[in-house]
Structure formats: C-alpha cells, structure tokens
Design an enzyme around this catalytic site. Structure first.
Site, mmCIF file in Angstrom:
data_model
loop_
_atom_site.group_PDB
_atom_site.id
_atom_site.type_symbol
_atom_site.label_atom_id
_atom_site.label_comp_id
_atom_site.label_asym_id
_atom_site.label_seq_id
_atom_site.Cartn_x
_atom_site.Cartn_y
_atom_site.Cartn_z
ATOM 1 N N ARG A 18 0.863 -1.183 0.000
ATOM 2 C CA ARG A 18 0.000 0.000 0.000
ATOM 3 C C ARG A 18 0.895 1.227 0.000
ATOM 4 N NH1 ARG A 18 -5.281 -1.330 0.899
ATOM 5 N NH2 ARG A 18 -5.746 -3.185 2.121
ATOM 6 N N GLU A 19 0.867 1.978 -1.082
ATOM 7 C CA GLU A 19 1.646 3.232 -1.165
ATOM 8 C C GLU A 19 0.641 4.369 -1.171
ATOM 9 O OE1 GLU A 19 4.835 4.257 -1.348
ATOM 10 O OE2 GLU A 19 5.684 2.258 -1.078
ATOM 11 N N GLY A 21 -7.304 -1.313 -6.461
ATOM 12 C CA GLY A 21 -8.599 -0.815 -6.006
ATOM 13 C C GLY A 21 -8.626 0.704 -5.983
ATOM 14 N N THR A 69 -5.202 2.744 -5.475
ATOM 15 C CA THR A 69 -4.381 2.451 -6.652
ATOM 16 C C THR A 69 -4.835 3.277 -7.846
ATOM 17 O OG1 THR A 69 -4.052 0.202 -5.878
ATOM 18 C CG2 THR A 69 -3.695 0.592 -8.230
ATOM 19 N N ASP A 95 -13.825 -5.728 -1.793
ATOM 20 C CA ASP A 95 -14.868 -4.814 -1.304
ATOM 21 C C ASP A 95 -15.898 -4.452 -2.380
ATOM 22 O OD1 ASP A 95 -13.529 -4.793 1.081
ATOM 23 O OD2 ASP A 95 -12.502 -2.901 0.730
ATOM 24 N N GLY A 114 -14.537 -4.827 4.988
ATOM 25 C CA GLY A 114 -15.170 -3.708 4.288
ATOM 26 C C GLY A 114 -15.275 -2.519 5.224
ATOM 27 N N HIS A 115 -14.289 -1.609 5.109
ATOM 28 C CA HIS A 115 -14.277 -0.436 5.993
ATOM 29 C C HIS A 115 -15.260 0.625 5.553
ATOM 30 C CE1 HIS A 115 -11.696 -0.605 9.374
ATOM 31 N NE2 HIS A 115 -10.729 -1.163 8.697
HETATM 32 O O1 F6P Z 1 -9.324 -3.376 0.535
HETATM 33 C C1 F6P Z 1 -9.560 -4.679 0.880
HETATM 34 C C2 F6P Z 1 -9.524 -4.884 2.369
HETATM 35 O O2 F6P Z 1 -9.478 -6.270 2.629
HETATM 36 C C3 F6P Z 1 -10.648 -4.244 3.152
HETATM 37 O O3 F6P Z 1 -11.841 -4.989 3.133
HETATM 38 C C4 F6P Z 1 -10.041 -4.171 4.519
HETATM 39 O O4 F6P Z 1 -10.651 -3.151 5.278
HETATM 40 C C5 F6P Z 1 -8.605 -3.845 4.240
HETATM 41 O O5 F6P Z 1 -8.353 -4.307 2.922
HETATM 42 C C6 F6P Z 1 -7.603 -4.484 5.164
HETATM 43 O O6 F6P Z 1 -6.343 -3.990 4.825
HETATM 44 P P1 F6P Z 1 -4.952 -4.612 5.261
HETATM 45 O O7 F6P Z 1 -4.729 -5.856 4.460
HETATM 46 O O8 F6P Z 1 -3.962 -3.569 4.922
HETATM 47 O O9 F6P Z 1 -5.048 -4.938 6.711
#
Ligand code: F6P
Length: 357
Positions: free
Chosen positions: A74-75, A111, A114, A136, A179-180
C-alpha cells in the site's frame, strides 16, 4: 513493445488469473515482439526501479493461485507528490523508471487508492490501463471487481458454519466481515448465508433496534440470531460526528473492533450471551472461485486489447454484462457505496432481515 505490470493495494483472489489473461493475450498477439516487466510490490517497485523481465512460463499454472506473483504494497496516494530527502517525489521516480526503461504502457491492477495514483501517472504522460480488483467491490464504474465473489463465498461459508453452533448454545453471534467503507461483501454474504441482522457502513445502526430484532426472533421461538457486521459499521450517533470527532471516538474505543463494541452494547441492554467471530484476511486468501477466474480472464484479455488499440487512460469495467473501458479520470477518487434504497437492501428487508436502523 515493452509493457510494465504491477499489482497494488490489498491483495485478493484473481490477481494472478488477471495477470495471466493480460500476458497470454499479449504473447499470443505479439509473440517475441513483446517484453513484459513485472514490478515488485506494487508502486514501490516502480518507485525503486525494482522489476523482473517476465517469461511466458511465469504466467503458466497461476490461474487458480491466490495472492499475487508480483507482490503488493500500500503506497499512499497523498505521499506521491511530497518531496523526499533528495527533493524528488515518488511520482518523479516512477516517471523516471518508466521513461528510462522505455516502456510503452503500464498495466496496473488495484482498487480505490491504486486508481488515484494510476490516474496521476496517466495525467503525467504514462500510458496506463488498469484492472479493478478488490474484495470490497467498491470501485466506481464497474458493477463487479474481481476478488469480490471469492470473498463472498468465504464469508458465506463462515456464517453457514456458525449456524449449528449458534443453534446448539442458543447464542447471539456476530460475524465481522471485511469492508471499511462499503458494505457490499457483508450484504451479499449476509443474505447468501441467511444471517438475521446485517449491519453495513452505509446504514448506521441503532443498538436498541438490533436488540429489538433479536428479541423478536427469540419470542417467535428462534434459538439464536446471527449478525453479519461490516468492519466499518457505524452507529447513528457516529454518523452525525465530524471526521475529527469520529477519529477521536474510534481512537478511544477500548475494544479491538466494532464487533466487540457492538457485542458489549447489545449485552448491556439485553444481557444476551454473545460471541464474536472475525474471519479477517481469510476472506482474501486462497484460490479464486470460478466466477472470479472467468472475470479476471475477461478483464485481462480486455486490457490487452486496449493496449493493442492504444486506448490508454482507461480501466476495464463490467457494465450490463459487457467489458467496457471507463476513463481513469472518472474512476479516480470515487467510491461505489451501497445505495440504502437499492434492490438488494429491499430484498433483505422483504426477507425479514433487520438492517439495524
Ligand atoms: O481493501 C480490501 C480490504 O481487505 C478491506 O476490506 C479491509 O478493510 C482492508 O483491505 C484491510 O487492509 P490490510 O490488508 O492492509 O489490513
């Protein structure tokens, strides 16, 4: 022709199937005239110039493989244009890698976050084609992202399994689904598994109404209740808060996640015994389901077609059952939330489910 590829953001099922779709299509069309470079760990690989020249064999036997053979990270989009110690930005470095390598195009799988960066690259002269991935399903412009259906299957299986133990012990169960910001996964898995109460971020909950729904079920002779709760669920009180107030409230939340807080809140009113299950990243792991293998393959081959036709600055999307290009500038920064009055929510309510509101 020189093509760069990267996968960025949280992984999901179908990434390898999609990479394979792009690569097979390009190799079949251009043979030895195309070279594909795989960047490691998302945009980080493009920033640091960390890549590998791929061979056709790298894309064999990966249709069913979970995760991403390229790695991901994640950047933050916000950090892309902030000067680093030498005065250059991450954007500058990505553009330099692209130009120094003499790439003709970048294929980017990701997503929401990105896509903001992909659009920035496109605005700065990079020939970009993107593919929509995320469990999501919250990417604007496409009815479906790959990864979503596989995650729905997993979350559904979890809630299916909870039914027997919830029945045995006459318990209330909360299953926290990923799903945040968007509740698609919780909504689909919740209905598919016969959950009794579904709580999603788009429909803030009132805990008393949840307790009422649980009591109504037990009065009608039901031994248990199962709540499918999105990890980004919020209460009606929280929905009224400013961003800052909300952040402070959540920072001060004692429980590890919303489900535990909700369990405490329900227990405080009803005295019910409650258990919480959190499948977490389990939902993003393993092999893609058949639907995602097909969708990823369709997206991948469609992306290769866009490259062939030089239709850059687009994301491949599913609309009305067809794969179509959607301009990146229209996608970037837009979230596809669950409309609270949509047909699926109506179905849920018609089935007698409570949405906790
Ligand atoms: O974007 C997909 C997702 O799985 C979301 O549903 C969730 O909130 C988030 O990524 C979790 O992120 P990480 O893998 O950085 O903990």
């Amino acid at each position: 022709m020189k093509i760069g590829m990267l996968t960025s953001g949280g992984d999901c099922q179908g990434l390898n199937a999609a990479l394979r779709g792009v690569a097979k299509s390009l190799y079949n069309e251009f043979g030895k005239d195309v070279t594909i470079y795989g960047f490691s760990d998302g945009y980080r690989g493009l920033i640091e110039g960390n890549y590998k020249e791929m061979q056709p064999r790298d894309f064999s036997d990966i249709l069913t493989l979970g995760g991403t053979i390229l790695g991901t990270s994640r950047e933050s989009f916000k950090a892309m244009q902030i000067p680093l110690e030498d005065g250059t930005t991450k954007l500058d470095r990505m553009l330099k890698t692209y130009r120094d390598m003499g790439l003709d195009a970048m294929v980017i799988l990701g997503g929401n976050g990105t896509h903001k960066t992909a659009n920035l690259l496109s605005e700065n002269g990079v020939n970009v084609v993107t593919l929509p991935k995320t469990i999501d399903n919250d990417l604007w412009g496409t009815e479906m992202t790959f990864g979503f259906q596989s995650a729905v299957d997993i979350a559904t299986n979890v809630i299916d399994s909870i039914h027997s133990t919830a029945f045995s012990h006459s318990r209330v169960f909360i299953v926290e689904v990923m799903g945040h910001k968007a509740g698609w996964l919780t909504l689909h898995a919740g209905i598919a598994s016969g959950a009794d109460i579904i709580i999603i971020p788009e429909i803030p909950y009132n805990v008393q109404h949840i307790v009422d729904a649980i009591e109504k079920r037990s009065q009608s002779g039901k031994r248990f209740s199962i709540l499918a709760v999105a990890e980004g669920a919020i209460s009606k009180a929280e929905a009224k808060m400013s961003k800052k107030e909300f952040r402070i409230a959540r920072e001060n939340m004692k429980q590890p996640s919303i489900s535990y807080r909700l369990a405490d809140e329900i227990h405080a009113i009803s005295g019910q015994e409650i258990r919480v299950t959190i499948p977490g990243h389990f939902q993003r792991g393993g092999s893609p389901c058949a639907y995602d293998r097909l969708l990823s393959s369709r997206f991948g081959t469609a992306a290769a077609r866009l490259i062939r036709e030089k239709k850059f600055g687009n994301m491949v999307a599913l609309q009305n059952g067809k794969i179509v290009p959607v301009p990146l500038k229209d996608v970037a920064g837009k979230l596809k939330s669950v409309p609270p009055d949509c047909e699926i929510i109506r179905s849920a309510r018609d089935l007698g489910l409570s949405m906790g509101d």
